[in-house]
Each structure stands twice: as structure tokens, then as C-alpha cells.
Design an enzyme around this catalytic site. Structure first.
Site, PDB file in Angstrom:
ATOM      1  CB  CYS A  55       6.588 -33.071-101.126  1.00 36.57           C
ATOM      2  SG  CYS A  55       6.579 -31.877-102.574  1.00 36.57           S
ATOM      3  CB  CYS A  77       9.472 -30.903-103.158  1.00 40.81           C
ATOM      4  SG  CYS A  77       7.922 -30.678-104.365  1.00 40.81           S
ATOM      5  CB  CYS A 117       7.730 -49.252-102.164  1.00 42.25           C
ATOM      6  SG  CYS A 117       7.608 -47.335-103.016  1.00 42.25           S
ATOM      7  CB  CYS A 120       3.239 -42.873-103.099  1.00 37.91           C
ATOM      8  SG  CYS A 120       2.161 -44.116-102.919  1.00 37.91           S
ATOM      9  CB  CYS A 154       3.641 -50.186-105.770  1.00 37.60           C
ATOM     10  SG  CYS A 154       5.085 -49.064-105.246  1.00 37.60           S
ATOM     11  CD  GLN A 780      14.810 -53.660-108.902  1.00 42.96           C
ATOM     12  OE1 GLN A 780      14.700 -52.891-109.387  1.00 42.96           O
ATOM     13  NE2 GLN A 780      14.443 -55.339-109.021  1.00 42.96           N
ATOM     14  CD  GLU A 815      17.864 -57.753-112.266  1.00 41.60           C
ATOM     15  OE1 GLU A 815      16.403 -57.062-112.758  1.00 41.60           O
ATOM     16  OE2 GLU A 815      18.260 -58.445-112.718  1.00 41.60           O
ATOM     17  NE  ARG A 893      11.776 -62.719-118.492  1.00 44.15           N
ATOM     18  CZ  ARG A 893      11.243 -64.255-118.333  1.00 44.15           C
ATOM     19  NH1 ARG A 893       9.831 -64.234-118.355  1.00 44.15           N
ATOM     20  NH2 ARG A 893      11.986 -65.048-116.995  1.00 44.15           N
ATOM     21  CB  THR A1023      16.577 -66.580-119.184  1.00 42.70           C
ATOM     22  OG1 THR A1023      17.120 -65.125-119.451  1.00 42.70           O
ATOM     23  CG2 THR A1023      14.749 -66.700-119.522  1.00 42.70           C
ATOM     24  CD  GLU A1274       9.830 -60.325-114.179  1.00 45.21           C
ATOM     25  OE1 GLU A1274      10.230 -59.025-115.773  1.00 45.21           O
ATOM     26  OE2 GLU A1274      10.169 -60.978-114.088  1.00 45.21           O
TER      27      GLU A1274
HETATM   28  S1  FES Z   1       3.939 -47.570-102.535  1.00 43.54           S
HETATM   29 FE1  FES Z   1       4.938 -47.449-103.787  1.00 43.54          FE
HETATM   30  S2  FES Z   1       4.758 -45.697-104.553  1.00 43.54           S
HETATM   31 FE2  FES Z   1       2.158 -45.904-104.225  1.00 43.54          FE
HETATM   32  S1  FES Z   2       5.794 -32.713-105.406  1.00 40.57           S
HETATM   33 FE1  FES Z   2       7.386 -32.309-103.959  1.00 40.57          FE
HETATM   34  S2  FES Z   2       7.892 -34.155-104.029  1.00 40.57           S
HETATM   35 FE2  FES Z   2       6.881 -34.215-105.771  1.00 40.57          FE
END
Ligand code: FES
Ligand code: FES
Ligand SMILES: Cc1cc2nc3c(=O)[nH]c(=O)nc-3n(C[C@H](O)[C@H](O)[C@H](O)COP(=O)(O)OP(=O)(O)OC[C@H]3O[C@@H](n4cnc5c(N)ncnc54)[C@H](O)[C@@H]3O)c2cc1C
Length: 1342
Positions: A55, A77, A117, A120, A154, A780, A815, A893, A1023, A1274
């Protein structure tokens, strides 16, 4: 409070635009205001507690005393919107846009592949932006410091830092051999290693393309705001529904207010009060903001020290002290240096920028970092009230109880004086936490010794500890014993003896880790003892002290934790010279949403604009692990403002039974709850705040039943989900009989929270016809989301559409477990016939959604003196929780990976899935593989240890060969593990490094280094055979643009980018003509979840097939007009009435396995990789540093090396978290203590290895997947076991100093607590553990 109370207009600027809010609510945060009221959704909510930085925005204020504008990164936040009065806020939207001008930071983070993603990314960009506004040419250290308060789940951080390095003065390695072949690390490596092979490249991005940073282009502080600030001098007040916010502008006004409202809170940074209101359900009707009172924010230099107004922020404190340290003689600034040492590891920049010194003192937290130093230094505090002023010292009387001080309710802390030190005074501060950056202390302390002039005789000493009682404490009795004594070995013995008696903890103490915390009190004193000894030797120029008392090897105890800025190398095979420029397969194409993610324009589920009649939902969950529900009383909740209804099992028109494989769960608990966090019902209200408040007052009465929480309890009570799984090869009995040695061992592998930055989120929109409903969900698994909702609503699946644009990280956590929330939201929307939304808060998400299964591995291994293993018998127990979910497949697995890459002639694995009263555990990257494989690495390590052989030799000896048969009877073909191994040995110069490590360990008693090289084999396929299918749909429009849809969801892994690369290659058109809008169940039905690493393989082939169909249909027009364009052929086909829409389908051929019979082929192929890691541990504190990691990974012919390297690094760091850092802590009754970034630590920027060298194995095409690529999501996570075993190696070296040799148990994660406890020495022996039968611990190993 009555609404007649006067309320002022809140005036502030956002991205240069004036905002006037007539009804400012003191309970509303800036983040909520930006997202909800201003529609600026670029800033994200990742945790709501200041712990993730998603944030982050920049707040600029005019500072009248400095007569300048200051720019600060802050957590929106935690910032009350009312605190922004007359400030300027810059959000991600204010600095750049893909539609106009993109900011250089946004460009560079995206193009350096630093956004996966993307959830962040805006926060990271804003931290960097603020840094550059204050300092246009920062060093790498400054950049890393700016990111202390940001998390990314990520990327593994490396690409972010490499992108941001381009703004820096540059230090450390040049990065990725970007300047031709002349890497600055070259001196460390042989030329042969550092010189690129001709078809190898390391160029993941080209920094010469980047737009320069032009500070003159940045928005200026609004002139109108400056005028307003100069004109305004009156008190302001904002009145909300429950809270009033008063900002006095003079000290006397403040004191009058405090006299009138003695219970009022003084809020400076709100980093404590905000947390209390949000998580501890506290309500403070009156808040007083003292930030603009000159006496509270001033910094005065006195004769004795520096006097800080209590509202001075920690940033001001640090800057002032640093300046003093640089100007004033060293012996005068030792207290300042100790405070600075604490501030270095105090929270992140965003918190330090706003939180006040007074806030830290007055919160009186037992784990405050500053109070122990202030107490040891006997700081003077000035306290005022309307009745007058008094001065007190921070001593053992200042803190009167848990979070209580000696101040009276009408008093406030005005200032604190931090004194100068004097000659013969030595003061140190130490803080030990789970993670270095941005973590609260486990134990923290300030130690201050004053000596009689020019002697080593103690005149006075103060040892102050945090984390060892309900307040900061002084070890008074110990100190009294030491006064008048010589600073020598006798004093040390006496001190630790007394400390062990005086600073003790109840075995049930909150926070747990009792033995460790007590050991730390002694170890930290020992560090202080040696530090002082060194200083005395220097100051008194007494060579006798130096030579007789400090052995060189022991000096290592005094080295402060220091980490060099990172350097990295990534190597991959370049595309062949003839490859056409438009053929992007194999090229490091940037994630196609990265720029949008970096500008905050990428839309996630909760960013979708609100519908006018939309309602919000908050969950009501069980507070008992196992109980009958006697009654649910919603009376009080339904009376609260804005509340619309309560939803429960009664509202399910279809079936309440649910579950991904077995229907052993309920949407809403009916009459029984089986875990804390079990969903009982939900409150629906007009706003999130109203829904949350009401949910908290729903009263559920329970009759408690017996419960099982831990694996050990489940084993004792035989609480297993049947059947027990078994995998066996060879003749176990014979194998053990042949063995020279038989050894048994155990390992417990803790669970892991997914910690996707975007929590579970769902929005359901009823369509008012035939039961139709549209679900927008962060999942997902759109197909399961659709079918679960349909089942609960009692409608056919055809009436339910699930749509997914992108998700802010999944890692397996979305998932199956997302449908708990999405079904609840769908039921509520169906009931109310209007849109309903819910995004779980971080603590709810962690509570209800489960995580990686904790495992307990018990093994027996038979082996020869030569180290040859003859038999292995291993039993795995997983903690599945209160439903089966995917636990059987996960256990299978684990068993598939029980041999890792080794050929063991006689091997048996048994898998017990334990039924407990924890929230159901679920899929998580690796899916049981990591737990299965680390256990095998334990027994192979033990064998090496017993035989006195190097572990790598035993590993190498057993490595599978082409044609070997696995325990599940699959023949291994196209094996590349040996090549990966040899290359990794070579890249790391393993044997050389081993010598260096041994030498280091000989020279250092209290720091030890460890090294491990670990191979990994990972089976690729679901699997469960039927899941190995995928679909795709390609629409070609008459303008030539292509809309591509396939069954996979984009969660940062770059799947859509790879699919567009595939489509582009097949259709032979540029990437720019192809677009993926979303994944939806009405375009591609019956999709398998995006999981098991196979999404590129499966969807890639489906896309390939669909594109081939289109291509075939266009061929006649191409043939007719070979010189035409794509658009010409498309138009011609259209006018000829050719179908320009095609679907594609793919299923992996020739696989299918029967676990009962151990027959068939479970995996399409295997991915291989090897990692070598070197670490350094601090034997006294248990801290560890990841020094170097080398990874060699076989990804086949990479579809996109940048994305694949991103997956490797991201997975590796997630594995580092799993095996060394992340610890879920449950109470014995199943309550999860660790529910947010404050208490649950995922790796931060500071945790990545100092050097990270990743190379993709060259010339390794894989005939089993699209364009000869290999799955990658993975397998690299398992490579992080190299860090775990390097730590174990270092601990072995430490134990050897105490004559402890041979195998020992080290559970995962290898936390500071476990490392310290394993490094048994003189200090650990002084602490005697309590008999576990005699007390109830705070936390148990589940
Ligand atoms: S790119 Fe997904 S949390 Fe940083
Ligand atoms: S620090 Fe503000 S959302 Fe996580
Ligand atoms: C993500 C995060 C990380 C953190 N990390 C650390 C850490 O590493 N180490 C650590 O020690 N703490 C840490 N904290 C705790 C917190 O940040 C600090 O205690 C901080 O100094 C509090 O200051 P504040 O101005 O935000 O307090 P506020 O929340 O504004 O106020 C806190 C309390 O102090 C009282 N108060 C404030 N000023 C006065 C005054 N002048 N007179 C009387 N009462 C007063 C208030 O009434 C209130 O009760 C962390 C918090 C968060 C959210």
C-alpha cells in the site's frame, strides 16, 4: 459521539489534485479512502498492518522548522486519512501510466522482469520513487534499505534489485555479465567459468533502452497547499461515526484536551493504535494528533545529550543521531550508536517514517527495541500535564506492568533526552528476531558498562532486556554482583550464572521458544563481554587484554550482522542465429502485463469498480477446534448500522456438502465445527467496516468436544484418513540384513502459509434470470469454483460463470480453498439478489484457508561402511486438518519423491494422512514433493555422517542413471541430472569452496560456514490422470486481432505471456496482435486447475492445436496471395464465410498410474536441477546469512528464459522461506498465533543470497512438451534444501567444537531458535529445559 459535534473539512492533495472531504472518518485509512472514495486502486491491500508495503504511497509535507518539503514513503493501510490534513499524497497513478508517460522506475521494474503477479509492484515502485525524490543517485545499500518494508512472494527479489540497480551509484557485482564478458566477479572465478559459451547469454534486459531519470519532470508540491499551510493555524477536528480526531496546534491546548479526555490516545504514526483498533477490536473514541506541536517535534542539543520531542519520528531520530555520530568524538556517541544499531533493524522505512519515539516508549511493549537501550542508558524523560512538568529516568520503575507506564492518565510524554556517553563507558544493543529485516524481536537488549577511569574495574553496569518478561526489565541483581569486579573471564562466568537465575521465563510464556530466549540472554551478554573487552584493549592500549583474553577465533562473536549488496548472474541459451525476429519463443520477452502492473493499472478482483447496490460480506468463524454449535445469536449484529442480513447453512438452496474430491466439507458449518476458523456464517452489510463490526458481535454458543491438533496426537490416537498409502520396491528385509549399519532418524517439516500478496477475494453478481450468476474470483480453479457454487445454489453449472482476469499470487492456495469463500459469497448474493463482495483480511485468510501440510518423516536406513545404501524404510505422516481436500494426492507425491534422485535397491514408503482439528491443509507449490524429498536428503546426509564421507560423495554415488527404474516402476529416460550436477560443481567451484569453508571454520569459533550441493528430480503431470487435459479457444477478428483464451489462469507465472508466444509462433504474427483478456468458464469449459507445473505444457499444446486449425483454414488464402498480409488473409477468409474461431484440446498421452497396484506411468517426464548453497551461521544467536547459491536447472528449450529464471528464483526463495524461516505457530488448542506479516515471516529483500548464479542447462530439448520446453513452476522450490543442508553442515562444525559428532536431528524450518539450540555449548548447558509433561506450552509443533 453525537453527530452535532463540529467537524472540519479535511483538505489534502492527491496526485496534485485538491481533495476536500466534509465527512472525514477518523477510522478510515488513507488506503480505503484512495481505493474506495477516489477509485485509485493502484495501491494494494496486502496485509493492513504495515508489514508488506503493498500500500506504499509517498506523503509530502512542509516542515516549518526545516523550511523544506519532506517526502516520505508511508503505509497507506495504517495512515488514518485524517492524518493527511494539509499534506500531499502521491500514489502510483500519479507518477506514470501506460496510456501517457510511464515513469522510469515503472519501466525498469517491468523490463527487468521484477513484476510477476504484480500485486506487490506498485508498493515497491513507490518505495523506490520516494527514495529517488530524496536522493537521485542512491547506493545499493540505500536501495535495499528502502525496501526493508516491502515484500514480494513471486520474484525472489533479485530482478527487482537488478532493475533498480540501474538507478544506483552501483556497488557489488555488475549483475549479469552485462558488460560483455567482463564480470566484476571474475577475479573470484576462473576465466573458464566466467567466460560465456558462445551460444549462452545473460542479457535478460537491455538497460541502454531505459528512459533516463529526469528529476525535473516530477510533480511539484502544490503551491496552493503551501499557501493553505501558511494560512492555517487553528485546531482542527474530524468527527466520525464512533471516533473523533482532534489536531491541536499548541501544547497547552493538547494538555487541556488530555485533561478533558484522559483516555484519549495520542496518535503520531498510528502504527500501534491502528493495529490495536483493527486486530484487537479496541475502540478509542477520542484521538489527539500532536504532530504539529513544535515542542513535541523539536530536536534540541543540550549539554548532556540530545533532547527529542516525543512526536519526532524514528527517521528524524536516526538522521539526527547519524549526524551527531559523524561529528562528535566516538566516546561521546556510544549511546547514539547503540540506538542506531537498533534502528537499523527496526521495522521498515515506511514505519520508521511515521512512528514516533513517544509511541514506542509509551506503548510499553515488552519487545520494544528502543526501551532496553533507553533503560540501559538511563535516559531522562520529561512528562507534562495541565498541572505541571516532571522529569523521570527510564529505570526499572518506569514500566509498571504489561503495556503500562508510570504516567498518569492526564500526563503525556513531552520529550526524551538521549545522553552523550563518556570515556570508559561502553554500550551495545542487540536484537534477535526470526528475520533480520522488519521483524519484531524475540529478545532485544541494551547493555551499558561504565569503568573506573583507565581501569577494567566496573563502576556501574546496566543490562536491560526485552522479550524476557511482561515489561522491559533490568537484570538488577546480576548487575549488582558485577560492580567493582574486573572485566575478565571470572566476571563472565559470574554474569552468565546470575543471568540464568535472574532472567527466567515460565515454560508456558507467551511467544514460546523459552529455552532459546533464555540462552540468548547469556549469549548476547557474551557478545557484549567480548565487545567491551576489545574496546578496553583499544582504549587502554592494553595489549595484555587483547592477547590474553580474546582469542582471534573468538572475536567472530562480536562481528555485527553485515550483508553485502547482492550480485547475480543468469545464464541461458540464446535462440539459434537464424531464428526470425518475430519468432519470440525462446526469447526473454517481458511479462505482457508487467507495465500495467507497475503503473497500478492492472485490475485484480477487488479493483473492480463497485456496483451501486453492492453489499459486502464478513465471515463468522469458529473459535473452537471441535465443538457442537448450540446456538447462533445474531441479535446484536443485526442491530448495527448498515447490516442487511446474516447468511448461514439455512440459506443454501442446493447442497451444503462440498469438497474438491470427497464431499467431506460443508459450505457453512451446520451443527458442528471441526477447526478454529471453520466458517459458520457471514454478515452482509452496506460497507466492509459495518460487516466486519457486526461479524465480531455474532454470538455462537458451543459445547466443546475433544480435539486433535498435532501429528503426534493423531499418531497416538490413530486418527488417519484411510487408506494408508504404500510404495515399495525390492526386498526390504534382505536390504537391512545385508547392511553394515542400520540407523534411524526423524524430521518434522513445518507447514507453510501461501502468503500470496492478494488474499482470497470474490465478487458475485446475480443475473436475475434462471438462476444465472457471474463470479469474479481470485482462483486458480475456475471450473471447481463454478461447479461448487452451482451445487450450493442448486442450479446447473451452465448458469454460473466464473471469470478470472489475473490473480495476485496463488501457489496452490487458490486451487481448492478459494471456493470456501466464493461459494459463501454466491449464496449471499443469491439471497440478497444483488452483488456481494468479500476480500479476506490477511489474518482471516491465514486463519481459514489452510496451507502446506506439516509432515513428520521417520526413517530407517541400512548401509555399508562404504556409504552404499542397501535399504530405506520411511514413514510419512502429514497433518491434513479437518477435511481430506487434496491430501491423498499430496501424500502420494511425497512418496513419489521419497527417493529424490537416488537409486535405492530396497525401499519402502508408507504415507499416513492425519485427521486433525486444524483448517484443512491443501496444495502448495511442490505438492508434498518438498516434504518427501527433504526426508530422503536427511537419511543420505546421516549415512555420510556415520561413514565419515563427504555428503556430496554419497549423493553422487547413488544418483540414478539412464534406464534406472523408480520405486513406482517408471523407467528414467533422458536423464540430465548428472549434467546439472557436474555443471553446478564447476560453477560453484565446489571443492575449492569446501576448503575455504573448512579454513573459515578453523579460524572462527562463533561463526561457522556450511556448504551443501543438492540434486532434485521432480515428476511432471497431475498424478490424477484425468486432470492432464486442457482446452483453448482462438477468435480471429476481421481486423486481424486475435483473442486467445485457454484454461489456465494468470497468477504471475507468465502463463498468458508464454501462451501468446506459442500462438504468435504458430500463427506467425507478432505478439502485439494477440490478446488474452481473462480465463472464464464460458469460453473454455471443464478446465483443470492451474497447478502441478503443467499449465504451459497442457495449455500450450491446446493453444498450438487451436492455432493450427486457424492456420489450416487460412492456408488457401495465404496460398492464393502469398505476398498478402495476415489481415488480408483473415479478411479474405471472412468474406468467404470461413469460421475464424477454433478451439483446441490436448491431453497428455500414455500416462496413467494405479497407486494400489503400483502399475502404470504417473509422470510424463521429469524436471531436474541442482543447487549449491553456502551459508554462515552465528552460533551464539542462531542467525544465518545466505552467502552464495548456484543453481543449474533443466528447463528443456526454454519458452521464455526470463520467465523461467523468474520461476526458478521465486520458487527457490519460497523454498528458502519454507526450510529456514516461515513458522506457523499453533496453540495446543489449535489457535493460529501467526496470522500476518508481523508474526509470520516470509523472506524479504535481505534474505536472498549475496550472490545468486542461475544457469539453464543448455542443449536439453524435451520432446514431451510444447516446443521442447519443460515445466518449471514447482521443481526449483526443492532446491532450497541446499540452504537447509548448508545450515546443517555449519551446525555440525559448531557442534564439533563441543565434541559432538555424528547425525543429529534438525527440524525444518531451520530457524534461529533451532540453529542456536543445535549449536550446543557452555551457554546452552546453563539453561535447563523443563519436563514437557509439567506445563502447557504456548505453541506446539503441529
Ligand atoms: S510479483 Fe507477486 S508478490 Fe511480487
Ligand atoms: S503494509 Fe499496507 S497493506 Fe501491507
Ligand atoms: C509493521 C510494524 C513493524 C514494527 N516493528 C517494530 C520494531 O521493529 N521494533 C519495535 O520496537 N516496534 C515495532 N513496531 C511497533 C511500533 O511501530 C512502534 O512502537 C512505534 O514506535 C509506535 O509509534 P507510533 O507513533 O506509530 O505510535 P502510535 O500508534 O501513534 O501510538 C502508540 C501509543 O503511544 C501513545 N503515545 C504516543 N505518543 C505519546 C506521548 N507523547 N505521550 C503519551 N502517550 C503517547 C499513544 O497514546 C498510543 O497508546 C512495529 C509496528 C508495525 C506496525
Amino acid at each position: 459521539m453525537a453527530s452535532t459535534v463540529k467537524t472540519d473539512e479535511l483538505v489534502f492533495f492527491v496526485n496534485g489534485k485538491k481533495v476536500i472531504e466534509k465527512n472525514a472518518d477518523p477510522e478510515m485509512t488513507l488506503l480505503t479512502y484512495l481505493r474506495r472514495k477516489l477509485g485509485l486502486t493502484g495501491s494494494k491491500l496486502g496485509c493492513g498492518e504495515g508489514g508488506c508495503g503493498a500500500c506504499t504511497v509517498m506523503v509530502s509535507r512542509y516542515n516549518p522548522s526545516q523550511e523544506k518539503i519532506v517526502h516520505l514513503a508511508v503505509n497507506a493501510c495504517l495512515s488514518p486519512v485524517c492524518s493527511l490534513h494539509l499534506a500531499a499524497v502521491t500514489t502510483i497513478e500519479g507518477i506514470g501510466s501506460v496510456t501517457s508517460r510511464i515513469h522510469p522506475i515503472q519501466e525498469r521494474i517491468a523490463k527487468a522482469h521484477g513484476s510477476q503477479c504484480g500485486f506487490c509492484t506498485p508498493g515497491i515502485v513507490m518505495s523506490m520513487y520516494t527514495l529517488l525524490r530524496n536522493n537521485t543517485l542512491p547506493t545499493m545499500e540505500e536501495i535495499e534499505e528502502a525496501f526493508q518494508g516491502n515484500l514480494c512472494r513471486c520474484t525472489g527479489y533479485r530482478p527487482i534489485l537488478e532493475g533498480m540497480r540501474t538507478f544506483s551509484k552501483s556497488s557489488g557485482c555488475c549483475g549479469a555479465l552485462q558488460n560483455g564478458n567482463s564480470c566484476c566477479m571474475k577475479s573470484k572465478e576462473t576465466d573458464e567459468n566466467c567466460t560465456l559459451q558462445t551460444d549462452f547469454t545473460s542479457r535478460l534486459f537491455d538497460s541502454s533502452e531505459f528512459k533516463p531519470l529526469d528529476p525535473t519532470q516530477e510533480p511539484i508540491f502544490p503551491p496552493e497547499l503551501l499557501m493553505l499551510i501558511q494560512k492555517t493555524s487553528t485546531q482542527v477536528q474530524f468527527q466520525g461515526e464512533r471516533v473523533s480526531w482532534i489536531q491541536p496546534n499548541s501544547l497547552s491546548d493538547l494538555l487541556c484536551l488530555k485533561a478533558k479526555h484522559p483516555d484519549a490516545k495520542l496518535v503520531v504514526g498510528n502504527t500501534e493504535v491502528g493495529i490495536e483498533m483493527k486486530f484487537k477490536n479496541m475502540l478509542y473514541p477520542v484521538i489527539i494528533a500532536p504532530n504539529y506541536i513544535p515542542e513535541m517535534t523539536s530536536v534540541l542539543h543540550s549539554e548532556d545529550g540530545i533532547v527529542f520531542g516525543s512526536a519526532c519520528t524514528l527517521t528524524v531520530l536516526a538522521e539526527t543521531l547519524k549526524k551527531a555520530v559523524s561529528k562528535v568524538p566516538d566516546n561521546k556517541t556510544r549511546v547514539f550508536q547503540a540506538v542506531l544499531a537498533q534502528l537499523k533493524w527496526f521495522a521498515g522505512q515506511q514505519i520508521r517514517n511515521v512512528s514516533g519515539i513517544g509511541g514506542n516508549v509509551m506503548t510499553a511493549s515488552p519487545i520494544s527495541d528502543l526501551n532496553p537501550v533507553f533503560m540501559a542508558a538511563n535516559c531522562k524523560m520529561t512528562i507534562v500535564s495541565k498541572d505541571g512538568k516532571r522529569e523521570v529516568r527510564m529505570d526499572d520503575k518506569f514500566f509498571t506492568g504489561y503495556r503500562k507506564t508510570a504516567l498518569k492518565p492526564n500526563e503525556i510524554l513531552l520529550s526524551i533526552e538521549i545522553p552523550y556517553s563518556r570515556k570508559g563507558q561502553y554500550i551495545s544493543a542487540f536484537k534477535q528476531a526470526q528475520r533480520r529485516d522488519d521483524d519484531i524481536a524475540i529478545v532485544t537488549c541494551g547493555m551499558n558498562a561504565i569503568f573506573h577511569e583507565s581501569t577494567t574495574i566496573v563502576k556501574d553496569i546496566k543490562l536491560s532486556y526485552g522479550g524476557m518478561a511482561e515489561t522491559t526489565v533490568l537484570a538488577k541483581k546480576t548487575c549488582e554482583q558485577l560492580i567493582g569486579k574486573q572485566w575478565n573471564e571470572d566476571l563472565l562466568q559470574e554474569a552468565v550464572y546470575h543471568l540464568a537465575q535472574e532472567i527466567t521465563l515460565s515454560p508456558s510464556a507467551p511467544g514460546g521458544m523459552v529455552q532459546y530466549r533464555q540462552t540468548l540472554t547469556l549469549s548476547l551478554f557474551y557478545k557484549f563481554y567480548l565487545t567491551v573487552l576489545q574496546n578496553l584493549a583499544n582504549d587502554l592500549m592494553d595489549k595484555n587484554i587483547a592477547s590474553s583474553l580474546i582469542l582471534p577465533a573468538y572475536a567472530s562473536a562480536t562481528d555485527a550482522f553485515h550483508k553485502d549488496p547482492i550480485s547475480s548472474v543468469q545464464l541461458f541459451q540464446a535462440v539459434p542465429p537464424g531464428q526470425e525476429i518475430d519468432d519470440v519463443v525462446g526469447r526473454p520477452l517481458v511479462h505482457l502485463s508487467a507495465l500495467k502492473q507497475a503503473t497500478g493499472e492492472a485490475i485484480y478482483c477487488d479493483d473492480m469498480p463497485r456496483f451501486q447496490n453492492e453489499l459486502y460480506l464478513a465471515l463468522v468463524t469458529s473459535t473452537k477446534a471441535h465443538a457442537k454449535i448450540l446456538s447462533i445469536d445474531t441479535t446484536e449484529a443485526l442491530k448495527l448500522p448498515g447490516v442487511v442480513c446474516f447468511v448461514s447453512a439455512k440459506d443454501i438452496s442446493g447442497s451444503n456438502a462440498t469438497g474438491p474430491v470427497f464431499q467431506d466439507e460443508t459450505v457453512f458449518a451446520d451443527d458442528e465445527v471441526t477447526c478454529i476458523g471453520h466458517i459458520i456464517g457471514a454478515v452482509v452489510a452496506d460497507t466492509q467496516e459495518h460487516a466486519n463490526r457486526a461479524a465480531k458481535v455474532v454470538n455462537v454458543a458451543y459445547k466443546e468436544l475433544s480435539y486433535i491438533i498435532t501429528i503426534q496426537e493423531a499418531i497416538a490416537k490413530k486418527s488417519f484418513y484411510e487408506p494408508i498409502r504404500k510404495l515399495e520396491k525390492g526386498n526390504l528385509k534382505k536390504g537391512f540384513e545385508e547392511a553394515d549399519h542400520v540407523l534411524e532418524g526423524e524430521i518434522h517439516i513445518g507447514g507453510q502459509e501461501h502468503f500470496y500478496l492478494e488474499t482470497h477475494c470474490a465478487l458475485a453478481v446475480p443475473k436475475m434470470e434462471e438462476g444465472e450468476i457471474e463470479l469474479f474470483v481470485s482462483t486458480q480453479n475456475p471450473h471447481a469454483t463454478q461447479s461448487h457454487a452451482a451445487k450450493a445454489l442448486g442450479v446447473p453449472s451452465s448458469r454460473v460463470v466464473c471469470r478470472v482476469k489475473r490473480i495476485g499470487g496463488g501457489f496452490g492456495g487458490k486451487e481448492t480453498r478459494n471456493s470456501i469463500l466464493s461459494t459463501v459469497v454466491a449464496v449471499a448474493a443469491n439471497k440478497m439478489k444483488c452483488p456481494v463482495r468479500c476480500m479476506l483480511s490477511r489474518d482471516e485468510d491465514m486463519l481459514v484457508s489452510g496451507g502446506r501440510h506439516p509432515f513428520f518423516g521417520k526413517y530407517k536406513v541400512g548401509f555399508m561402511k562404504t556409504g552404499q545404501v542397501t535399504a530405506v524404510d520411511v514413514s510419512y505422516y502429514s497433518n491434513a486438518g479437518n477435511s481430506i481436500d487434496l491430501s491423498f494426492s499430496i501424500m502420494e507425491r511425497a512418496l513419489f519423491h521419497m527417493d529424490n534422485v537416488y537409486n535405492i535397491p530396497n525401499i519402502r514408503g508408507l504415507g499416513y494422512v492425519c485427521k486433525t482439528n486444524l483448517p484443512s491443509n491443501t496444495a502448495f507449490r511442490g505438492f508434498g514433493g518438498p516434504q518427501g524429498m527433504i526426508t530422503s536428503e536427511c537419511w543420505i546426509n546421516d549415512v555420510a555422517s556415520v561413514c565419515g564421507l563427504p555428503a556430496e560423495e554419497v549423493r553422487r554415488k547413488h544418483m540414478c542413471k539412464e534406464g534406472d527404474i523408480t520405486p513406482f516402476n517408471q523407467i528414467l529416460n533422458d536423464l540430465t541430472i548428472e549434467r546439472c550436477w557436474e555443471e553446478c560443481l564447476k560453477n560453484s567451484q565446489y571443492y575449492c569452496l569446501r576448503d575455504q569453508v573448512n579454513e573459515f571454520n578453523r579460524q572462527h569459533r562463533w561463526k561457522k560456514r556450511g556448504l551443501a550441493i543438492i540434486p532434485v528430480k521432480f515428476g511432471i503431470s497431475f498424478t490424477v490422470t484425468f486432470l492432464n487435459q486442457a482446452g483453448a479457444l482462438v477468435h480471429v477478428y476481421t481486423d486481424g486481432s486475435v483473442l486467445l483464451t485457454h484454461g489456465g489462469t494468470e497468477m504471475g507465472q507468465g502463463l498468458h505471456t508464454k501462451m501468446i508466444q506459442v500462438a504468435s509462433k504458430v500463427l506467425k504474427i507478432p505478439v502485439s496482435k494477440i490478446y488474452v483478456s481473462e480465463t472464464s468458464t464460458n469460453t473454455v469449459p471443464n478446465t483443470s486447475p492451474t497447478a502441478a507445473s503443467v499449465s504451459s505444457d497442457l495449455n500450450g499444446m491446446a493453444v498450438y492445436n487451436a492455432c493450427q486449425t486457424i492456420l489450416k483454414r487460412l492456408k488457401p488464402y495465404q496460398d492464393k496471395h502469398p505476398d498478402g498480409t495476415w489481415e488480408d488473409w483473415v479478411r479474405a477468409a471472412y468474406f468467404d464465410r470461413v469460421n475464424l474461431s477454433a478451439n483446441g484440446f490436448y491431453k497428455i498421452p500414455d500416462i496413467g498410474y494405479d497407486f494400489e497396484k503400483n502399475e502404470g506411468i504417473p509422470f510424463s517426464y521429469f524436471s531436474y536441477g541442482v543447487a549449491c548453497s553456502e551459508v554462515e551461521i552465528d552460533c551464539l544467536t542462531g542467525d544465518h546469512k545466505n552467502l552464495h547459491t548456484w543453481i543449474v536447472m533443466d528447463v528443456g528449450n526454454s519458452l521464455n528464459p526470463a520467465i523461467d529464471i523468474g520461476q526458478i528464483e521465486g520458487a527457490f526463495m519460497q523454498g528458502v522461506g519454507l526450510f529456514t524461516l516461515e513458522e506457523l505457530r499453533y496453540s495446543p488448542s489449535g489457535y493460529l498465533h501467526t496470522r500476518g506479516p508481523g508474526s509470520y515471516k516470509i523472506p524479504g529483500f535481505g534474505d536472498i543470497p549475496g550472490t545468486l548464479h542461475v544457469s539453464l542447462l543448455r542443449e536439453a530439448p524435451n520432446s514431451k512438451a510444447i516446443f521442447c520446453s519443460k515445466a518449471i513452476g514447482e521443481p526449483p522450490l526443492l532446491l532450497a534444501t541446499s540452504v537447509f543442508f548448508a545450515i546443517k553442515d555449519a551446525i555440525s562444525a559448531a557442534r564439533a567444537e563441543s565434541n559432538l559428532t555424528g547425525p543429529f536431528r534438525l527440524d525444518s524450518p531451520a530457524t534461529p531458535e533451532r540453529i542456536r539450540n543445535a549449536c550446543a555449548d557452555y551457554f546452552t548447558k546453563l539453561i535447563h529445559p523443563q519436563d514437557p509433561q509439567t506445563f502447557t506450552p504456548w505453541a506446539v509443533q503441529v
